[in-house]
Write a protein that holds these residues in place. Sequence first.
Motif, PDB file in Angstrom:
ATOM      1  N   ILE A 257       0.851  -1.192   0.000  1.00 27.43           N
ATOM      2  CA  ILE A 257       0.000   0.000   0.000  1.00 27.43           C
ATOM      3  C   ILE A 257       0.884   1.238   0.000  1.00 27.43           C
ATOM      4  O   ILE A 257       1.792   1.363   0.819  1.00 27.43           O
ATOM      5  N   THR A 258       0.619   2.158  -0.920  1.00 30.71           N
ATOM      6  CA  THR A 258       1.391   3.395  -1.014  1.00 30.71           C
ATOM      7  C   THR A 258       0.767   4.474  -0.145  1.00 30.71           C
ATOM      8  O   THR A 258      -0.450   4.700  -0.201  1.00 30.71           O
ATOM      9  N   ARG A 259       1.627   5.153   0.639  1.00 29.81           N
ATOM     10  CA  ARG A 259       1.196   6.257   1.476  1.00 29.81           C
ATOM     11  C   ARG A 259       2.226   7.377   1.399  1.00 29.81           C
ATOM     12  O   ARG A 259       3.382   7.158   1.029  1.00 29.81           O
ATOM     13  N   SER A 260       1.815   8.589   1.789  1.00 29.35           N
ATOM     14  CA  SER A 260       2.708   9.741   1.752  1.00 29.35           C
ATOM     15  C   SER A 260       2.315  10.726   2.844  1.00 29.35           C
ATOM     16  O   SER A 260       1.123  11.005   3.039  1.00 29.35           O
ATOM     17  N   ILE A 261       3.329  11.244   3.533  1.00 28.95           N
ATOM     18  CA  ILE A 261       3.125  12.222   4.598  1.00 28.95           C
ATOM     19  C   ILE A 261       3.730  13.548   4.167  1.00 28.95           C
ATOM     20  O   ILE A 261       4.850  13.604   3.641  1.00 28.95           O
ATOM     21  N   SER A 262       2.991  14.621   4.367  1.00 26.60           N
ATOM     22  CA  SER A 262       3.462  15.975   4.101  1.00 26.60           C
ATOM     23  C   SER A 262       2.660  16.915   5.006  1.00 26.60           C
ATOM     24  O   SER A 262       1.713  16.483   5.668  1.00 26.60           O
ATOM     25  N   PRO A 263       3.012  18.202   5.032  1.00 23.89           N
ATOM     26  CA  PRO A 263       2.184  19.123   5.822  1.00 23.89           C
ATOM     27  C   PRO A 263       0.725  19.162   5.357  1.00 23.89           C
ATOM     28  O   PRO A 263      -0.157  19.522   6.138  1.00 23.89           O
ATOM     29  N   GLU A 264       0.456  18.790   4.108  1.00 25.24           N
ATOM     30  CA  GLU A 264      -0.914  18.744   3.621  1.00 25.24           C
ATOM     31  C   GLU A 264      -1.640  17.455   3.984  1.00 25.24           C
ATOM     32  O   GLU A 264      -2.855  17.362   3.833  1.00 25.24           O
ATOM     33  N   ASN A 265      -0.887  16.454   4.435  1.00 23.49           N
ATOM     34  CA  ASN A 265      -1.500  15.224   4.964  1.00 23.49           C
ATOM     35  C   ASN A 265      -0.552  14.654   6.019  1.00 23.49           C
ATOM     36  O   ASN A 265       0.196  13.711   5.757  1.00 23.49           O
TER      37      ASN A 265
ATOM     38  N   ILE B   7       4.243   6.501  11.949  1.00 22.17           N
ATOM     39  CA  ILE B   7       3.609   5.486  11.108  1.00 22.17           C
ATOM     40  C   ILE B   7       3.492   4.187  11.894  1.00 22.17           C
ATOM     41  O   ILE B   7       4.474   3.704  12.449  1.00 22.17           O
ATOM     42  N   ALA B   8       2.323   3.620  11.939  1.00 24.50           N
ATOM     43  CA  ALA B   8       2.089   2.349  12.617  1.00 24.50           C
ATOM     44  C   ALA B   8       1.992   1.231  11.581  1.00 24.50           C
ATOM     45  O   ALA B   8       1.483   1.424  10.475  1.00 24.50           O
TER      46      ALA B   8
ATOM     47  N   GLU C 240      16.222   2.782   1.259  1.00 24.96           N
ATOM     48  CA  GLU C 240      15.043   2.037   1.709  1.00 24.96           C
ATOM     49  C   GLU C 240      15.199   1.730   3.190  1.00 24.96           C
ATOM     50  O   GLU C 240      16.232   1.222   3.622  1.00 24.96           O
ATOM     51  N   MET C 241      14.158   2.046   3.976  1.00 25.79           N
ATOM     52  CA  MET C 241      14.239   1.955   5.423  1.00 25.79           C
ATOM     53  C   MET C 241      13.062   1.134   5.961  1.00 25.79           C
ATOM     54  O   MET C 241      11.994   1.670   6.242  1.00 25.79           O
ATOM     55  N   PRO C 242      13.234  -0.173   6.100  1.00 23.45           N
ATOM     56  CA  PRO C 242      12.120  -1.005   6.570  1.00 23.45           C
ATOM     57  C   PRO C 242      11.885  -0.891   8.072  1.00 23.45           C
ATOM     58  O   PRO C 242      12.800  -0.604   8.842  1.00 23.45           O
ATOM     59  N   PHE C 243      10.648  -1.117   8.464  1.00 21.82           N
ATOM     60  CA  PHE C 243      10.269  -1.178   9.883  1.00 21.82           C
ATOM     61  C   PHE C 243       9.151  -2.198  10.028  1.00 21.82           C
ATOM     62  O   PHE C 243       8.466  -2.533   9.044  1.00 21.82           O
ATOM     63  N   ARG C 244       8.980  -2.691  11.241  1.00 24.82           N
ATOM     64  CA  ARG C 244       8.024  -3.781  11.465  1.00 24.82           C
ATOM     65  C   ARG C 244       6.805  -3.388  12.287  1.00 24.82           C
ATOM     66  O   ARG C 244       5.738  -3.952  12.109  1.00 24.82           O
ATOM     67  N   ARG C 245       6.957  -2.429  13.188  1.00 29.16           N
ATOM     68  CA  ARG C 245       5.825  -2.031  14.018  1.00 29.16           C
ATOM     69  C   ARG C 245       5.546  -0.534  13.957  1.00 29.16           C
ATOM     70  O   ARG C 245       4.400  -0.120  14.019  1.00 29.16           O
ATOM     71  N   ARG C 246       6.616   0.264  13.842  1.00 31.62           N
ATOM     72  CA  ARG C 246       6.405   1.712  13.901  1.00 31.62           C
ATOM     73  C   ARG C 246       7.625   2.442  13.349  1.00 31.62           C
ATOM     74  O   ARG C 246       8.760   1.989  13.505  1.00 31.62           O
TER      75      ARG C 246
ATOM     76  N   TYR D  64       6.203   6.315   1.529  1.00 35.15           N
ATOM     77  CA  TYR D  64       6.450   5.012   2.145  1.00 35.15           C
ATOM     78  C   TYR D  64       5.427   4.001   1.677  1.00 35.15           C
ATOM     79  O   TYR D  64       4.426   4.343   1.026  1.00 35.15           O
ATOM     80  N   THR D  65       5.710   2.749   1.988  1.00 36.71           N
ATOM     81  CA  THR D  65       4.781   1.671   1.675  1.00 36.71           C
ATOM     82  C   THR D  65       4.493   0.880   2.933  1.00 36.71           C
ATOM     83  O   THR D  65       5.351   0.729   3.803  1.00 36.71           O
ATOM     84  N   LEU D  66       3.278   0.395   3.051  1.00 34.53           N
ATOM     85  CA  LEU D  66       2.896  -0.543   4.102  1.00 34.53           C
ATOM     86  C   LEU D  66       2.824  -1.926   3.474  1.00 34.53           C
ATOM     87  O   LEU D  66       2.067  -2.154   2.524  1.00 34.53           O
ATOM     88  N   THR D  67       3.635  -2.824   3.995  1.00 37.93           N
ATOM     89  CA  THR D  67       3.753  -4.139   3.379  1.00 37.93           C
ATOM     90  C   THR D  67       4.448  -5.096   4.338  1.00 37.93           C
ATOM     91  O   THR D  67       4.953  -4.684   5.392  1.00 37.93           O
ATOM     92  N   GLU D  68       4.486  -6.349   3.968  1.00 39.43           N
ATOM     93  CA  GLU D  68       5.213  -7.345   4.752  1.00 39.43           C
ATOM     94  C   GLU D  68       6.716  -7.131   4.606  1.00 39.43           C
ATOM     95  O   GLU D  68       7.229  -6.909   3.511  1.00 39.43           O
ATOM     96  N   VAL D  69       7.430  -7.164   5.746  1.00 39.90           N
ATOM     97  CA  VAL D  69       8.877  -6.972   5.761  1.00 39.90           C
ATOM     98  C   VAL D  69       9.545  -8.319   6.014  1.00 39.90           C
ATOM     99  O   VAL D  69       9.198  -9.016   6.969  1.00 39.90           O
ATOM    100  N   PRO D  70      10.491  -8.733   5.191  1.00 38.19           N
ATOM    101  CA  PRO D  70      11.146 -10.034   5.379  1.00 38.19           C
ATOM    102  C   PRO D  70      11.836 -10.126   6.736  1.00 38.19           C
ATOM    103  O   PRO D  70      12.315  -9.127   7.286  1.00 38.19           O
ATOM    104  N   ALA D  71      11.914 -11.322   7.260  1.00 43.16           N
ATOM    105  CA  ALA D  71      12.533 -11.534   8.574  1.00 43.16           C
ATOM    106  C   ALA D  71      14.005 -11.177   8.574  1.00 43.16           C
ATOM    107  O   ALA D  71      14.563 -10.812   9.625  1.00 43.16           O
TER     108      ALA D  71
END
Length: 364
Positions: free
Chosen positions: A21-29, A74-75, A144-150, A171-178
């Motif tokens: 899932i594609t997402r984007s953060i800016s002062p407008e969102n 981001i959660a 590229e900066m992966p994260f698993r919870r936050r 950023y993207t919300l997706t499954e991150v490899p172990a």
Amino acid sequence: MASFNGLGMHLGNLPMLSSAITRSISPENPTGEPGKGGMAMPDEKSPARKLGQGWKVSPYIVIQPGEVRSIADIAGAGAIQQIWMTPTGAWRSSILRIYWDDEPAPSVECPVGDFFACGWNKYAQISSLAVCVNPGSAFNCYWEMPFRRRCRITMTNTAETAMVLYYQINYTLTEVPADAAYFHAQFRRVNPLPYKNVYTILDGVRGRGQYVGTYLAWGVNNSGWWGEGEIKFFIDGDAEFPTICGTGTEDYFCGSYNFDVGKEHGGYREFTTPYVGLAQVIRPDGLYNSQQRFGMYRWHIADPIRFGRDLRVTIQALGWRGDPRRGAEFLPLQDDIASVAYWYQTLPAVPFPALPPPDYLQVI
């Protein structure tokens, strides 16, 4: 066939469909939520006051002196894929921090200019795979900066005046490899380097990972050539002697012979390439801007330096005492050196050394 998770993007996998899932953060969102962009209402002072909601009402934020502002929270699991920002003020006074998975200490802690390989508070054009700096002060990174919870990103204004920050975090919300590690970046500065001391780029790393980049902002306090020093990587228990030992500063940054193309061609020659660059040469003007300064980057994208338990990285500051063509000897230098080390590793990481106070960070 396993589904594509949308990470590790390159030209070869752009056609691949993914449930990411594609997402984007800016002062407008500022939250990145779907369908929540451009909702700010203009007031009577807004340039959009006659146009109304949806017409570029809130494109930037103002960060007051001493304020720590959260610019992303981001959660879930996913990865930062691109960051763009343009900050006003002295770049050494704006501290970027990134925290992964509710860790109490940041994994990225760096003045914003140095993080984007622009440490001297002056624009330098950079065209590389990991970092691009574009006119007039547009900072971009593609680590590229992966994260698993936050993922939490903050900007701290240590200046005595307010700063303005435009930014967009994609950023993207997706499954991150172990087996995906976490991105880290650490800033250091010594000014001046004590006589016969070796400059430490990185120390105290514990865990498993790979070193992926170096940025150096090097201010010369002597006349003559300054880059004879060797970079050394002490890996997995190396003590007095390292596993990897370079042959010279300009060699590590993939140049040669002092980056010098001859006086008839201008002497030092700036260059910027996908993996390495001498992106900045600040030349003395013969009056108040008296120091010669350099900005260099080296990305280990194709050749990461892998470690299993620990890592330490140092570089010598060496010039010449006398003419090297006539049997001269090396001169340990006492220069102004700042650096950013970039690496990926497992968590938890050892907390970073405290940043120097704001006055010590400043470029004078």
